[in-house]
Structures are given as C-alpha cells and as structure tokens.
Design a protein around this motif. Structure first.
Motif, mmCIF file in Angstrom:
data_model
loop_
_atom_site.group_PDB
_atom_site.id
_atom_site.type_symbol
_atom_site.label_atom_id
_atom_site.label_comp_id
_atom_site.label_asym_id
_atom_site.label_seq_id
_atom_site.Cartn_x
_atom_site.Cartn_y
_atom_site.Cartn_z
ATOM 1 N N ASP A 94 30.741 48.462 36.233
ATOM 2 C CA ASP A 94 30.124 47.140 36.339
ATOM 3 C C ASP A 94 29.797 46.879 37.815
ATOM 4 O O ASP A 94 30.625 46.389 38.571
ATOM 5 C CB ASP A 94 31.078 46.070 35.802
ATOM 6 N N ARG A 95 28.554 47.195 38.209
ATOM 7 C CA ARG A 95 28.188 47.070 39.618
ATOM 8 C C ARG A 95 28.039 45.623 40.069
ATOM 9 O O ARG A 95 28.006 45.342 41.266
ATOM 10 C CB ARG A 95 26.881 47.825 39.867
ATOM 11 N N SER A 96 27.921 44.705 39.111
ATOM 12 C CA SER A 96 27.771 43.302 39.489
ATOM 13 C C SER A 96 29.095 42.675 39.911
ATOM 14 O O SER A 96 29.116 41.637 40.576
ATOM 15 C CB SER A 96 27.188 42.501 38.320
ATOM 16 N N ALA A 97 30.198 43.284 39.515
ATOM 17 C CA ALA A 97 31.522 42.742 39.843
ATOM 18 C C ALA A 97 32.055 43.402 41.111
ATOM 19 O O ALA A 97 31.885 44.612 41.311
ATOM 20 C CB ALA A 97 32.491 42.971 38.689
ATOM 21 N N PRO A 98 32.697 42.643 41.982
ATOM 22 C CA PRO A 98 33.228 43.228 43.225
ATOM 23 C C PRO A 98 34.521 43.984 42.981
ATOM 24 O O PRO A 98 35.207 43.762 41.980
ATOM 25 C CB PRO A 98 33.480 41.994 44.103
ATOM 26 N N THR A 99 34.826 44.886 43.873
ATOM 27 C CA THR A 99 36.115 45.578 43.847
ATOM 28 C C THR A 99 36.900 45.209 45.106
ATOM 29 O O THR A 99 36.326 44.785 46.109
ATOM 30 C CB THR A 99 35.928 47.103 43.790
ATOM 31 N N TYR A 100 38.211 45.389 45.016
ATOM 32 C CA TYR A 100 39.082 44.978 46.121
ATOM 33 C C TYR A 100 40.072 46.087 46.474
ATOM 34 O O TYR A 100 41.260 45.835 46.675
ATOM 35 C CB TYR A 100 39.842 43.703 45.747
ATOM 36 N N PHE A 101 39.581 47.318 46.538
ATOM 37 C CA PHE A 101 40.475 48.422 46.872
ATOM 38 C C PHE A 101 41.006 48.314 48.300
ATOM 39 O O PHE A 101 42.030 48.932 48.629
ATOM 40 C CB PHE A 101 39.751 49.759 46.680
ATOM 41 N N ASP A 102 40.311 47.560 49.150
ATOM 42 C CA ASP A 102 40.809 47.370 50.506
ATOM 43 C C ASP A 102 42.071 46.511 50.529
ATOM 44 O O ASP A 102 42.924 46.673 51.404
ATOM 45 C CB ASP A 102 39.735 46.724 51.379
ATOM 46 N N ALA A 103 42.197 45.601 49.544
ATOM 47 C CA ALA A 103 43.319 44.665 49.542
ATOM 48 C C ALA A 103 44.681 45.341 49.391
ATOM 49 O O ALA A 103 45.588 45.101 50.206
ATOM 50 C CB ALA A 103 43.119 43.610 48.454
ATOM 51 N N PRO A 104 44.905 46.198 48.365
ATOM 52 C CA PRO A 104 46.226 46.832 48.253
ATOM 53 C C PRO A 104 46.557 47.720 49.449
ATOM 54 O O PRO A 104 47.703 47.747 49.909
ATOM 55 C CB PRO A 104 46.121 47.653 46.959
ATOM 56 N N ALA A 105 45.548 48.426 49.971
ATOM 57 C CA ALA A 105 45.803 49.277 51.138
ATOM 58 C C ALA A 105 46.158 48.438 52.360
ATOM 59 O O ALA A 105 47.070 48.785 53.131
ATOM 60 C CB ALA A 105 44.582 50.151 51.429
ATOM 61 N N MET A 106 45.468 47.310 52.545
ATOM 62 C CA MET A 106 45.747 46.450 53.695
ATOM 63 C C MET A 106 47.103 45.770 53.558
ATOM 64 O O MET A 106 47.849 45.632 54.537
ATOM 65 C CB MET A 106 44.642 45.400 53.834
ATOM 66 N N ILE A 107 47.449 45.330 52.337
ATOM 67 C CA ILE A 107 48.764 44.713 52.107
ATOM 68 C C ILE A 107 49.870 45.679 52.484
ATOM 69 O O ILE A 107 50.822 45.329 53.186
ATOM 70 C CB ILE A 107 48.898 44.283 50.625
ATOM 71 N N VAL A 108 49.736 46.913 52.002
ATOM 72 C CA VAL A 108 50.762 47.922 52.290
ATOM 73 C C VAL A 108 50.822 48.220 53.780
ATOM 74 O O VAL A 108 51.914 48.319 54.372
ATOM 75 C CB VAL A 108 50.478 49.206 51.489
ATOM 76 N N ALA A 109 49.656 48.342 54.433
ATOM 77 C CA ALA A 109 49.626 48.687 55.856
ATOM 78 C C ALA A 109 50.238 47.589 56.715
ATOM 79 O O ALA A 109 51.085 47.861 57.581
ATOM 80 C CB ALA A 109 48.191 48.963 56.294
#
Length: 211
Positions: free
Chosen positions: A166-181
């Motif tokens: 679903d290209r119209s919906a955003p993804t937030y893969f940066d969020a879990p990586a940033m939380i952990v970092a």
C-alpha cells in the motif's frame, strides 16, 4: 519467664539484572513475603540489605527467592556484569534510523527498511524485549516494556503496509530503530555510571571496615 531474644542476621546481597526502580520494588516484595525477613533493595547501587532470622530462613532461600523473581544474586561483592547494550549495535541502529528517514518511498526501499529494522530489534533491541518478558512473567511492567511495545508496534504496522504494497500509507521503520538507538544509548551511559558508583561505594565500605 522472658522469651529469648530473636537472633537476627544481616546480609548485603549483590543483585544483577535490575533495569529500573520497579525491579527493586518487586524484589523487596518477594523477599518480605518470607518469614522474619525485612529487606531494602537499592536499584542505584544494585544491593539488597536483608535482615532475617536464620532459624526461619537461610541464605540459599533468599537467593532462590530473588532468582525466582527473575534476577540474579550473590553474597560476595563481584565486578558488575557486562553491559546489556553494545555501543556498535546502537550505532548501527542510529544509522538504520537515519537511512529509513531519508530513503524514498519505493517498494525495494521499504523492503530493505523492513529487514534492517528487524535486525536492529533482534540485536540492539534484544535487551528491551528480554527485560519486558521477564516483567510480564511476574505480571508487571517497566520502562523496558514501554520501549519494547512501542518499537514492536511501529515495526508491525509498517510491515503490514509494506507486505500489502500500500504505497499510499506511510511506514515508520525509522521509529523502532531510533527508539532503540536513543534509549539504548541512555541506558548504556546509565549502566556505566552505575558501575562506577558501585565501585566507589565498594571502596568506601572497604575503607570503613578496615578503619
């Protein structure tokens, strides 16, 4: 006829595996359920000061109680265990978070972010999930629980969007990586300062005993 005075002993136990003050409170409650036991557990120093009647409970039972609660304990002061967090893995988590922020919203990029962020959760994020599982086994929550749930929720939501294409919906893969970092880096600094404080306290106690 007067009753004999209860002979009580006091022990200073080293507790390993605590991640927050709620861990210390949990251990205190477990110890105080034992007959004749009074206990004070200090998260900052990693110590449990226990007073008990040796005719009612022994050292082995005290240690077993702490271990059943999900932590490790020993009588003799020892060097702190290795940090739960690895600096290189946290740096990688930060790099993955930045890459995910800057990556184009294309299907190949999203698949790469899915895999990279999953690896971050499995490596740098593992201590959070281990601590959260330990707390869950004892019907409790901690800061680690919040981090684990938040990071996993963001990853799962983004994974669903990626898998369904679903290209119209955003993804937030940066969020879990940033939380952990970010939170992992804070925890790493906290552990290093705590170990330094414990060594200082051990030195002070040693000097006081020799005086």
């Amino acid at each position: 006829m007067s009753r004999p005075t209860e002979a009580r002993e006091a022990l200073d136990l080293r507790v390993e595996g605590m991640t927050c003050t709620s861990c210390a409170a949990r251990i205190e409650r477990s110890l105080r359920r034992l007959p004749s036991v009074t206990a004070t557990v200090n998260f900052a120093t990693g110590r449990a000061e226990v007073t008990f009647d040796p005719t009612a409970v022994d050292l082995a039972e005290l240690l077993r109680t702490i271990r059943r609660t999900g932590y490790d304990a020993s009588l003799a002061p020892s060097e702190a265990t290795a940090s739960r967090f690895s600096l290189p893995s946290l740096v990688v988590a930060g790099v993955v978070a930045l890459a995910a922020m800057l990556a184009p919203a294309t299907e190949p990029a999203r698949l790469g972010e899915l895999v990279a962020s999953a690896l971050v959760l499995a490596t740098a994020g593992r201590p959070f999930f281990v601590a959260a599982a330990r707390a869950a086994r004892h019907a409790s929550v901690s800061m680690d629980t919040l981090v684990a749930v938040g990071a996993l929720t963001a990853w799962l939501a983004s994974a669903v969007v990626t898998v369904t294409a679903d290209r119209s919906a955003p993804t937030y893969f940066d969020a879990p990586a940033m939380i952990v970092a970010v939170i992992g880096a804070g925890k790493l600094l906290e552990e290093r300062w705590t170990r330094r404080a414990r060594r200082g306290l051990d030195a002070l106690v040693g000097r006081a005993r020799r005086a």
